[in-house]
Motif scaffolding. Structure first.
Motif, PDB file in Angstrom:
ATOM      1  N   SER A  24       0.840  -1.199   0.000  1.00  0.00           N
ATOM      2  CA  SER A  24       0.000   0.000   0.000  1.00  0.00           C
ATOM      3  C   SER A  24       0.872   1.245   0.000  1.00  0.00           C
ATOM      4  O   SER A  24       1.856   1.324   0.744  1.00  0.00           O
ATOM      5  CB  SER A  24      -0.900   0.023   1.237  1.00  0.00           C
ATOM      6  OG  SER A  24      -1.788  -1.076   1.209  1.00  0.00           O
ATOM      7  N   ASP A  25       0.496   2.214  -0.807  1.00  0.00           N
ATOM      8  CA  ASP A  25       1.235   3.465  -0.908  1.00  0.00           C
ATOM      9  C   ASP A  25       1.315   4.150   0.449  1.00  0.00           C
ATOM     10  O   ASP A  25       0.318   4.283   1.147  1.00  0.00           O
ATOM     11  CB  ASP A  25       0.558   4.383  -1.930  1.00  0.00           C
ATOM     12  CG  ASP A  25       1.409   5.584  -2.277  1.00  0.00           C
ATOM     13  OD1 ASP A  25       2.614   5.406  -2.546  1.00  0.00           O
ATOM     14  OD2 ASP A  25       0.874   6.713  -2.288  1.00  0.00           O
ATOM     15  N   GLY A  26       2.539   4.540   0.833  1.00  0.00           N
ATOM     16  CA  GLY A  26       2.754   5.240   2.088  1.00  0.00           C
ATOM     17  C   GLY A  26       2.798   4.363   3.322  1.00  0.00           C
ATOM     18  O   GLY A  26       3.001   4.858   4.434  1.00  0.00           O
ATOM     19  N   GLU A  27       2.640   3.071   3.159  1.00  0.00           N
ATOM     20  CA  GLU A  27       2.595   2.139   4.288  1.00  0.00           C
ATOM     21  C   GLU A  27       3.862   1.281   4.339  1.00  0.00           C
ATOM     22  O   GLU A  27       4.567   1.126   3.345  1.00  0.00           O
ATOM     23  CB  GLU A  27       1.371   1.222   4.161  1.00  0.00           C
ATOM     24  CG  GLU A  27       0.050   1.948   4.215  1.00  0.00           C
ATOM     25  CD  GLU A  27      -0.205   2.605   5.555  1.00  0.00           C
ATOM     26  OE1 GLU A  27       0.158   2.022   6.597  1.00  0.00           O
ATOM     27  OE2 GLU A  27      -0.751   3.730   5.562  1.00  0.00           O
ATOM     28  N   PRO A  28       4.148   0.666   5.497  1.00  0.00           N
ATOM     29  CA  PRO A  28       5.300  -0.228   5.598  1.00  0.00           C
ATOM     30  C   PRO A  28       5.149  -1.459   4.700  1.00  0.00           C
ATOM     31  O   PRO A  28       4.041  -1.959   4.496  1.00  0.00           O
ATOM     32  CB  PRO A  28       5.306  -0.646   7.073  1.00  0.00           C
ATOM     33  CG  PRO A  28       4.572   0.446   7.780  1.00  0.00           C
ATOM     34  CD  PRO A  28       3.513   0.898   6.800  1.00  0.00           C
ATOM     35  N   LEU A  29       6.275  -1.908   4.178  1.00  0.00           N
ATOM     36  CA  LEU A  29       6.281  -3.128   3.368  1.00  0.00           C
ATOM     37  C   LEU A  29       5.917  -4.333   4.225  1.00  0.00           C
ATOM     38  O   LEU A  29       6.403  -4.459   5.360  1.00  0.00           O
ATOM     39  CB  LEU A  29       7.669  -3.372   2.775  1.00  0.00           C
ATOM     40  CG  LEU A  29       8.110  -2.491   1.628  1.00  0.00           C
ATOM     41  CD1 LEU A  29       9.610  -2.690   1.361  1.00  0.00           C
ATOM     42  CD2 LEU A  29       7.306  -2.786   0.381  1.00  0.00           C
ATOM     43  N   LEU A 171       4.358   4.070  -6.635  1.00  0.00           N
ATOM     44  CA  LEU A 171       3.826   3.626  -5.348  1.00  0.00           C
ATOM     45  C   LEU A 171       5.027   3.619  -4.417  1.00  0.00           C
ATOM     46  O   LEU A 171       6.050   3.031  -4.752  1.00  0.00           O
ATOM     47  CB  LEU A 171       3.226   2.239  -5.518  1.00  0.00           C
ATOM     48  CG  LEU A 171       2.356   1.651  -4.438  1.00  0.00           C
ATOM     49  CD1 LEU A 171       1.465   0.583  -5.074  1.00  0.00           C
ATOM     50  CD2 LEU A 171       3.124   1.076  -3.315  1.00  0.00           C
ATOM     51  N   THR A 172       4.940   4.273  -3.262  1.00  0.00           N
ATOM     52  CA  THR A 172       6.072   4.345  -2.344  1.00  0.00           C
ATOM     53  C   THR A 172       5.701   3.680  -1.025  1.00  0.00           C
ATOM     54  O   THR A 172       4.731   4.063  -0.370  1.00  0.00           O
ATOM     55  CB  THR A 172       6.477   5.800  -2.076  1.00  0.00           C
ATOM     56  OG1 THR A 172       6.704   6.454  -3.325  1.00  0.00           O
ATOM     57  CG2 THR A 172       7.745   5.866  -1.250  1.00  0.00           C
ATOM     58  N   ALA A 173       6.488   2.679  -0.639  1.00  0.00           N
ATOM     59  CA  ALA A 173       6.306   1.991   0.633  1.00  0.00           C
ATOM     60  C   ALA A 173       7.535   2.272   1.502  1.00  0.00           C
ATOM     61  O   ALA A 173       8.527   2.827   1.023  1.00  0.00           O
ATOM     62  CB  ALA A 173       6.128   0.495   0.413  1.00  0.00           C
ATOM     63  N   THR A 174       7.473   1.881   2.758  1.00  0.00           N
ATOM     64  CA  THR A 174       8.560   2.170   3.678  1.00  0.00           C
ATOM     65  C   THR A 174       9.009   0.907   4.411  1.00  0.00           C
ATOM     66  O   THR A 174       8.294  -0.101   4.444  1.00  0.00           O
ATOM     67  CB  THR A 174       8.135   3.206   4.732  1.00  0.00           C
ATOM     68  OG1 THR A 174       7.048   2.665   5.499  1.00  0.00           O
ATOM     69  CG2 THR A 174       7.711   4.513   4.088  1.00  0.00           C
ATOM     70  N   ALA A 175      10.195   0.998   5.010  1.00  0.00           N
ATOM     71  CA  ALA A 175      10.704  -0.067   5.882  1.00  0.00           C
ATOM     72  C   ALA A 175      11.725   0.545   6.811  1.00  0.00           C
ATOM     73  O   ALA A 175      12.454   1.469   6.444  1.00  0.00           O
ATOM     74  CB  ALA A 175      11.326  -1.188   5.062  1.00  0.00           C
ATOM     75  N   GLU A 176      11.771   0.026   8.038  1.00  0.00           N
ATOM     76  CA  GLU A 176      12.744   0.486   9.016  1.00  0.00           C
ATOM     77  C   GLU A 176      13.083  -0.662   9.939  1.00  0.00           C
ATOM     78  O   GLU A 176      12.201  -1.412  10.371  1.00  0.00           O
ATOM     79  CB  GLU A 176      12.166   1.662   9.815  1.00  0.00           C
ATOM     80  CG  GLU A 176      13.123   2.232  10.820  1.00  0.00           C
ATOM     81  CD  GLU A 176      12.586   3.479  11.518  1.00  0.00           C
ATOM     82  OE1 GLU A 176      13.346   4.098  12.270  1.00  0.00           O
ATOM     83  OE2 GLU A 176      11.403   3.852  11.295  1.00  0.00           O
ATOM     84  N   THR A 177      14.360  -0.797  10.237  1.00  0.00           N
ATOM     85  CA  THR A 177      14.826  -1.830  11.161  1.00  0.00           C
ATOM     86  C   THR A 177      15.247  -1.148  12.448  1.00  0.00           C
ATOM     87  O   THR A 177      16.149  -0.301  12.450  1.00  0.00           O
ATOM     88  CB  THR A 177      16.004  -2.621  10.560  1.00  0.00           C
ATOM     89  OG1 THR A 177      15.611  -3.173   9.309  1.00  0.00           O
ATOM     90  CG2 THR A 177      16.439  -3.745  11.492  1.00  0.00           C
ATOM     91  N   ALA A 178      14.614  -1.515  13.554  1.00  0.00           N
ATOM     92  CA  ALA A 178      14.952  -0.938  14.846  1.00  0.00           C
ATOM     93  C   ALA A 178      16.311  -1.441  15.306  1.00  0.00           C
ATOM     94  O   ALA A 178      16.796  -2.487  14.860  1.00  0.00           O
ATOM     95  CB  ALA A 178      13.881  -1.297  15.877  1.00  0.00           C
ATOM     96  N   VAL A 179      16.922  -0.691  16.217  1.00  0.00           N
ATOM     97  CA  VAL A 179      18.224  -1.081  16.773  1.00  0.00           C
ATOM     98  C   VAL A 179      18.037  -2.264  17.688  1.00  0.00           C
ATOM     99  O   VAL A 179      17.121  -2.381  18.415  1.00  0.00           O
ATOM    100  CB  VAL A 179      18.866   0.085  17.535  1.00  0.00           C
ATOM    101  CG1 VAL A 179      20.177  -0.330  18.169  1.00  0.00           C
ATOM    102  CG2 VAL A 179      19.076   1.262  16.627  1.00  0.00           C
TER     103      VAL A 179
END
Length: 179
Positions: A24-29, A171-179
């Motif tokens: 989904s656009d704007g949402e995490p992968l 379409l742009t999705a996001t991802a982030e890995t916490a420490v």
């Protein structure tokens, strides 16, 4: 984080509609679009299902790319690139970016991304690096054949198609890995 707009220096072109059953656009992968190959537990390296409509008149083919401009590489990171998708194809299936290419249309050219593989490589942002954006892009082209070969890089694909882009769907999705 410096905001890098990968389209800032490209000519403006009409947009068309891009959707996905997986992303989904704007949402995490979702985890399926993260990278097990790069060691993300549960990561599937599954390219998302895509569907697009409303491409400009005169479209003869498409190129599909997935790019992370936020990767700590100075040049971003290309996760997937496919050229020479016929104009009649507007719905690549989920996992069309697998290593075999069997789910892509005949004549499509799979290019090696920055991991060196001619397949979809999922997200794997470094822990603590902050959020990364994944630009899933379909470009409508006025040519059927982009002139690229299977060993062409996604960046060189961009040069090859720069004068042939009729429209762009993003379409742009996001991802982030916490420490």
């Amino acid at each position: 984080m410096h905001v890098n707009d990968p389209f800032a220096r490209l000519p403006e072109v009409p947009s068309f509609t891009l959707g996905s059953e997986d992303v989904s656009d704007g949402e995490p992968l979702p985890l399926a679009q993260w990278s097990g190959i790069f060691g993300v537990p549960g990561g599937g390296d599954v390219s998302p299902q895509l569907s697009w409509s409303g491409a400009p008149e005169g479209t003869k083919g498409y190129a599909v790319t997935v790019y992370d401009p936020d990767a700590p590489a100075g040049s971003g990171f290309w996760h997937w690139a496919v050229a020479n998708i016929p104009a009649s194809v507007t719905e690549p299936a989920s996992d069309a970016g697998n290593g075999t290419g069997e789910l892509l249309p005949p004549g499509a050219v799979r290019l090696p991304g920055d991991a060196g593989a001619a397949r979809f490589i999922g997200a794997a942002p470094p822990a603590g690096h902050g959020p990364h954006r994944y630009f899933i892009v379909v470009q409508a082209l006025d040519v059927e054949d982009t002139g690229v070969e299977a060993n062409t890089t996604p960046a060189l694909l961009g040069f090859h198609i720069s004068g042939h882009v009729l429209g762009r769907a993003v379409l742009t999705a996001t991802a982030e890995t916490a420490v």
